[in-house]
Design a protein around this motif. Structure first.
Motif, PDB file in Angstrom:
ATOM      1  N   ARG A   2      30.070  62.395  45.418  1.00  0.00           N
ATOM      2  CA  ARG A   2      29.426  63.699  45.865  1.00  0.00           C
ATOM      3  C   ARG A   2      29.768  64.258  46.748  1.00  0.00           C
ATOM      4  O   ARG A   2      29.761  65.428  47.488  1.00  0.00           O
ATOM      5  N   CYS A   3      31.085  63.466  47.803  1.00  0.00           N
ATOM      6  CA  CYS A   3      30.903  64.069  49.158  1.00  0.00           C
ATOM      7  C   CYS A   3      29.742  63.822  49.910  1.00  0.00           C
ATOM      8  O   CYS A   3      30.471  65.183  51.129  1.00  0.00           O
TER       9      CYS A   3
ATOM     10  N   HIS B 153      44.835  68.521  59.324  1.00  0.00           N
ATOM     11  CA  HIS B 153      43.891  69.321  58.747  1.00  0.00           C
ATOM     12  C   HIS B 153      42.556  69.788  59.006  1.00  0.00           C
ATOM     13  O   HIS B 153      42.332  69.206  60.511  1.00  0.00           O
ATOM     14  N   TRP B 154      42.719  70.725  59.409  1.00  0.00           N
ATOM     15  CA  TRP B 154      41.553  72.373  59.743  1.00  0.00           C
ATOM     16  C   TRP B 154      39.867  70.781  59.492  1.00  0.00           C
ATOM     17  O   TRP B 154      39.609  71.049  58.386  1.00  0.00           O
TER      18      TRP B 154
ATOM     19  N   ASN C 229      35.282  70.710  58.286  1.00  0.00           N
ATOM     20  CA  ASN C 229      35.371  72.079  57.430  1.00  0.00           C
ATOM     21  C   ASN C 229      34.126  72.451  58.683  1.00  0.00           C
ATOM     22  O   ASN C 229      33.029  72.263  58.480  1.00  0.00           O
TER      23      ASN C 229
ATOM     24  N   THR D  91      32.367  74.737  58.536  1.00  0.00           N
ATOM     25  CA  THR D  91      30.944  75.322  58.030  1.00  0.00           C
ATOM     26  C   THR D  91      29.778  74.887  57.287  1.00  0.00           C
ATOM     27  O   THR D  91      28.832  75.108  58.077  1.00  0.00           O
ATOM     28  N   ARG D  92      30.908  73.180  57.895  1.00  0.00           N
ATOM     29  CA  ARG D  92      29.358  72.571  57.337  1.00  0.00           C
ATOM     30  C   ARG D  92      29.291  71.140  58.342  1.00  0.00           C
ATOM     31  O   ARG D  92      28.595  70.693  58.470  1.00  0.00           O
TER      32      ARG D  92
ATOM     33  N   ARG E  52      30.374  68.830  43.347  1.00  0.00           N
ATOM     34  CA  ARG E  52      31.152  68.623  44.638  1.00  0.00           C
ATOM     35  C   ARG E  52      32.249  68.118  44.348  1.00  0.00           C
ATOM     36  O   ARG E  52      33.302  68.696  45.574  1.00  0.00           O
ATOM     37  N   LYS E  53      33.037  68.118  43.688  1.00  0.00           N
ATOM     38  CA  LYS E  53      34.565  67.489  43.406  1.00  0.00           C
ATOM     39  C   LYS E  53      35.509  68.733  42.686  1.00  0.00           C
ATOM     40  O   LYS E  53      34.871  69.271  41.721  1.00  0.00           O
TER      41      LYS E  53
ATOM     42  N   GLY F 241      37.032  67.232  46.471  1.00  0.00           N
ATOM     43  CA  GLY F 241      36.540  68.385  47.891  1.00  0.00           C
ATOM     44  C   GLY F 241      37.012  68.345  48.375  1.00  0.00           C
ATOM     45  O   GLY F 241      38.334  68.423  48.480  1.00  0.00           O
ATOM     46  N   LEU F 242      36.983  68.844  49.655  1.00  0.00           N
ATOM     47  CA  LEU F 242      38.507  68.733  50.752  1.00  0.00           C
ATOM     48  C   LEU F 242      39.268  68.420  50.249  1.00  0.00           C
ATOM     49  O   LEU F 242      40.632  68.869  51.401  1.00  0.00           O
TER      50      LEU F 242
ATOM     51  N   ARG G 264      42.986  69.987  51.191  1.00  0.00           N
ATOM     52  CA  ARG G 264      44.209  69.936  51.857  1.00  0.00           C
ATOM     53  C   ARG G 264      45.730  69.330  51.042  1.00  0.00           C
ATOM     54  O   ARG G 264      46.507  70.142  51.385  1.00  0.00           O
ATOM     55  N   GLN G 265      44.816  68.253  50.875  1.00  0.00           N
ATOM     56  CA  GLN G 265      46.561  67.715  50.166  1.00  0.00           C
ATOM     57  C   GLN G 265      47.719  69.117  49.643  1.00  0.00           C
ATOM     58  O   GLN G 265      48.486  68.370  49.519  1.00  0.00           O
TER      59      GLN G 265
ATOM     60  N   GLU H 247      49.043  71.089  52.383  1.00  0.00           N
ATOM     61  CA  GLU H 247      50.220  70.574  52.571  1.00  0.00           C
ATOM     62  C   GLU H 247      51.247  70.288  51.473  1.00  0.00           C
ATOM     63  O   GLU H 247      52.268  70.301  51.491  1.00  0.00           O
TER      64      GLU H 247
ATOM     65  N   PRO I 217      43.493  77.031  57.547  1.00  0.00           N
ATOM     66  CA  PRO I 217      42.388  76.223  57.155  1.00  0.00           C
ATOM     67  C   PRO I 217      41.510  76.617  55.481  1.00  0.00           C
ATOM     68  O   PRO I 217      41.787  77.216  55.160  1.00  0.00           O
ATOM     69  N   VAL I 218      40.869  75.113  56.080  1.00  0.00           N
ATOM     70  CA  VAL I 218      40.246  75.667  54.544  1.00  0.00           C
ATOM     71  C   VAL I 218      38.467  75.091  54.524  1.00  0.00           C
ATOM     72  O   VAL I 218      38.614  73.859  55.063  1.00  0.00           O
ATOM     73  N   PHE I 219      37.611  75.748  53.952  1.00  0.00           N
ATOM     74  CA  PHE I 219      35.951  75.520  54.643  1.00  0.00           C
ATOM     75  C   PHE I 219      35.441  75.596  52.910  1.00  0.00           C
ATOM     76  O   PHE I 219      35.625  76.615  51.918  1.00  0.00           O
ATOM     77  N   GLU I 220      34.968  74.797  53.349  1.00  0.00           N
ATOM     78  CA  GLU I 220      33.626  75.286  52.177  1.00  0.00           C
ATOM     79  C   GLU I 220      32.586  75.894  52.318  1.00  0.00           C
ATOM     80  O   GLU I 220      31.798  76.271  53.664  1.00  0.00           O
ATOM     81  N   ILE I 221      32.450  77.165  51.950  1.00  0.00           N
ATOM     82  CA  ILE I 221      31.730  78.835  52.259  1.00  0.00           C
ATOM     83  C   ILE I 221      30.709  79.033  51.076  1.00  0.00           C
ATOM     84  O   ILE I 221      30.397  78.599  49.634  1.00  0.00           O
TER      85      ILE I 221
END
Lengths: 449, 180
Positions: free
Chosen positions: A275-276, A359-360, A362, A364-365, B132-133, B135-136, B140-141, B144, B151-155
């Motif tokens: 679930r990361c 890589h940035w 995350n 927001t979390r 959840r999967k 994941g970030l 990112r991979q 790349e 930038p990649v964010f969970e929102i």
């Protein structure tokens, strides 16, 4: 591609036309309509195109009326002029196609060509829409129209889908529908309902500053560090909980199984790779957790354990029932790194080494601290060591050191010196800095509305 | 007095949260163009009306930032080139519950490739609380692999804070020297 089978492309010259409609025409001429129209100089043109709503366009047209060249007249209002073909705005590919045919007919019939706009308008309502295939042949891009004058009524994108399906035989890829119009609100003076956004409660400044001190320390900047300074600005990760957490992280990733980290006083953390997420029975914002992170741990004080299926079910149930203890796994590692480092760097890294952010995080979390976005952006844009980044941004070093430690722990940096150059980005233009600054102020609550 | 108009483009598949994200930061109630279809266009059947979302941030009397949400349908890619004129940057929203988010990422970054090269891309992944999967780390991979350093964010697209964070990342990526 639209084809003009009678005489080849119609030679047209563009007179006064608003930039927006000119762009639409150019888009059409370059794509779907390139076999219908060819833009040439006015002296070479057989037909003139004019935007009747554009200032000065009517005079311009009248001066050329004696030339006898037919005109394609773009306007939101019906235009009935001799030798003219009215195309109502917003422009559509269908209307442009019809106008091309009409203009060709007028040229053939010259000098006694005239076209009644009313007749055009009446046929427009009764004729069925041509199929996408008949209009565009294959997958050519379509133009779209934008009303250039104020309008209270928005138009919409309209597609003719069923006829696509019936007559679309050649394209192997999905068919392109006929787009009638796209309304661009930015170019129209329309009334819009303001949103009264509730002011979100913010953390009191003193509380935020206290937390930043916990995360990033209070060290003053150091230039040309002496051995004594290095002692202060570096820490040994092996002495802290952070190393146990990193061991657990490696284990959980290798085994692809959840790993339980048993902490002092009966507390525990659970890393769940599926679930990361991480679950911790201690609040990561509590003083107890801060002390656990920034005080050296004794041997045996923290242990790792891979739970059995039954144990895992029980632990996960507990986690589900205590959602406040659940967080993103990276965010959990991030906060432990910060609380451990308190604005220092790990003794295991070369503090003078040039690195760049691959890589940035995350954002927001995970927990924030001052300048974090700027640090990430600059380090992503160009390689540098922590001292250089702090100097370039003119910010306290402790924030950059904190970022470096936490992002390194998450393996977000490019350390390979051979790859740094290729990651470097062009130096940004500063022309929009004022606007960006005002936009940020607005979004973050400081600017005017 | 001339008005300065700039745009931020929101793109991504249907249901990824574009409309919601625009609503989260817009000064005005976002407009969805299909709600405004004229009687004439409504009378032509059969047809489908496709929505483009629009919001606005007014910085001053003569300075505006327009927020555009592209129609989600993949067939409209030809239109996006025009929508991006005057654009500051691109915010790509991806729905983590979709069947193949990697394919979505590839599709949209490819469709806007020219714009991204000239400007900037940030990626927001929505519905990670439901799925959840991937994941970030995977995103990112994938980025790349596409030679993109975005930038990649969970929102949560409903969150003003999260969407603001995306915009911040966009602006600072364009110019880390910006202050506020």
């Amino acid at each position: 591609m639209l084809k003009h089978t009678k005489t080849g492309p119609l030679k047209v010259a563009l007179l006064s036309i608003s930039p927006h409609n000119r762009a639409i025409l150019e888009f059409f001429f370059a794509g779907a309509g390139r076999n219908l129209f060819k833009v040439v100089t006015e002296s070479e043109a057989d037909v003139l195109i004019v935007d009747y709503d554009h200032p000065g366009a009517r005079d311009e047209w009248e001066k050329r009326a004696h030339s006898g060249k037919p005109g394609i007249v773009l306007s939101v209002h019906s235009v009935d002029i001799p030798n003219g073909i009215w195309i109502p705005k917003p422009l559509t590919s269908k209307a442009l196609t019809e106008a091309a045919n009409q203009a060709s007919n007028m040229l053939v019939a010259q000098p006694s060509v005239s076209r009644q706009v009313d007749a055009l308008a009446s046929t427009k309502e009764t004729e069925p829409l041509p199929s996408a295939q008949s209009l565009f042949g294959s997958l050519s891009p379509q133009p779209f129209g934008v009303s250039s004058t104020p309008s209270k009524k928005l138009r919409s994108l309209v597609l003719n889908l069923t006829e696509d399906e019936e007559e679309d035989t050649t394209p192997a890829t999905p068919s392109v529908p006929v787009v009638e119009t796209v309304f661009d609100p930015a170019e129209n003076d329309i009334s819009m309902e303001e949103i009264a956004r509730p002011v979100e409660p913010s953390i009191p400044p003193e509380v935020a500053e206290r937390r930043w001190r916990e995360l990033c320390g209070e060290h003053e900047d150091v230039h040309n560090p002496s051995a004594w300074h290095l002692e202060v600005m570096l820490f040994t990760p092996e002495n802290y909980l952070l190393t146990n957490i990193l061991d657990a992280l490696r284990l959980t990733r290798q085994a692809d199984e959840a790993v339980q980290i048993n902490l002092p006083n009966g507390h525990f953390a659970l890393l769940m790779p599926s679930r990361c997420q991480a679950y911790c029975t201690l609040d990561t914002r509590s003083d107890e957790f801060s002390m656990l992170c920034n005080n050296p741990v004794q041997t045996g004080q923290v242990t790792l354990h891979i739970p059995s299926s039954a144990e895992l079910n029980q632990l996960q149930t507990q986690a589900e029932e205590n959602q406040s203890g659940l967080q993103d796994m990276e965010a959990f590692v991030w906060v432990i790194s910060l609380l451990t480092s308190r604005g220092r760097m790990s003794r295991s890294i070369d503090i003078n080494q040039q690195v760049s952010l691959k890589h940035w995080p995350n954002m927001t979390r995970l927990e924030q601290f001052p300048h974090i976005m700027r640090i990430a952006a600059l380090w992503n844009q160009r390689p540098g060591n922590a001292f250089e980044i702090a100097q370039a941004l003119d910010i306290p070093q402790r924030y950059v050191f904190a970022f470096y430690t936490a992002a390194s722990t998450l393996n977000l940096f490019e350390m390979d010196q051979t790859k740094l150059k290729s990651r470097e980005k062009e130096k940004p233009k500063e022309e929009s800095r004022g606007l960006f600054s005002r936009l940020l102020k607005r979004l973050l609550g400081g600017g005017r509305k | 007095m001339s008005i300065i108009n700039r745009k931020i483009i929101f793109t991504g598949p249907v249901g990824a949260g574009k409309t919601t994200a625009i609503a989260a930061i817009s000064d005005i109630k976002p407009i969805t163009t299909d709600e405004y279809a004229s009687d004439m266009t409504k009378s032509r059947k059969p047809q489908t009306t496709v929505a483009m979302d629009y919001g606005l941030i007014r910085l001053s009397e003569n300075e505006r930032v327009h927020l555009y949400g592209t129609p989600g349908q993949e067939r409209f890619d030809f239109m996006w080139d025009i929508l991006t004129k005057g654009g500051i940057g691109l915010i790509l929203l991806l729905d983590n519950t979709r069947k193949d988010p990697q394919q979505d990422l590839r599709f949209y970054t490819n469709a806007f490739r020219d714009f991204i090269e000239k400007k900037q891309l940030v990626v927001g992944v929505t519905r990670m609380d439901m799925q959840r999967k991937p994941g970030l780390a995977e995103y990112r991979q994938w980025l790349e692999g596409l030679s993109l350093q975005s930038p990649v964010f969970e929102i949560d697209a409903r969150s003003h804070k999260d969407v603001t964070m995306l915009v911040q990342a966009l602006l600072f990526s364009l110019d880390p020297g910006v202050t506020h």
